[in-house]
Design an enzyme around this catalytic site. Sequence first.
Site, PDB file in Angstrom:
ATOM      1  N   CYS A  61      31.477  91.538 -66.936  1.00 30.63           N
ATOM      2  CA  CYS A  61      32.413  92.126 -66.146  1.00 30.63           C
ATOM      3  C   CYS A  61      32.484  93.734 -66.268  1.00 30.63           C
ATOM      4  O   CYS A  61      32.613  94.544 -65.327  1.00 30.63           O
ATOM      5  CB  CYS A  61      33.918  91.498 -66.052  1.00 30.63           C
ATOM      6  N   CYS A  82      35.584  90.088 -70.303  1.00 29.59           N
ATOM      7  CA  CYS A  82      34.099  89.757 -70.306  1.00 29.59           C
ATOM      8  C   CYS A  82      33.202  90.932 -70.297  1.00 29.59           C
ATOM      9  O   CYS A  82      33.626  92.004 -69.375  1.00 29.59           O
ATOM     10  CB  CYS A  82      33.958  89.152 -68.982  1.00 29.59           C
TER      11      CYS A  82
END
Length: 149
Positions: free
Chosen positions: A57, A54
């Site tokens: 993230c 991600c």
Amino acid sequence: MASMKVRIHLFLFFLLTSPLFSHSEVITLNSDTFSDKIKEKDTAWFVKFCVPWCKHCKNLGTLWDDLGKAMEGTDEIEIGEVDCGTDKPVCSKVDIHSYPTFKLFYDGEEVARYRGSRDVDSLKNFVLEEADKAAANAQAQQLDSDREL
């Protein structure tokens, strides 16, 4: 000889400053530890749920470790993280559908979800405030059940 000393010093510098030797207070939780840890009595767990692929993230960088360091020594508040790529059952159990997700648990129950700014001060203020509320609610519930006896 001096060249060898420089190499040794550089080696030690990189070794001690590498992420392996980070003194962060972030605890990695997984399928084996998650349920027991978040159920610890009178303890708030602020947990980040992410996956390695991600971009949001990844953009957090060291934020979670920085928060862990900022919260070091705070009684009854723990900072944790779960890799939803390797621990999907944990993430499914607590209804994680997007990344990153930040949730606060107290005595095994989810009490709040963080949706604010992604900086250490905002995260720290949130967890301190919400953990205090959760502790007060738990104490009030305990008093009510004691009165019923």
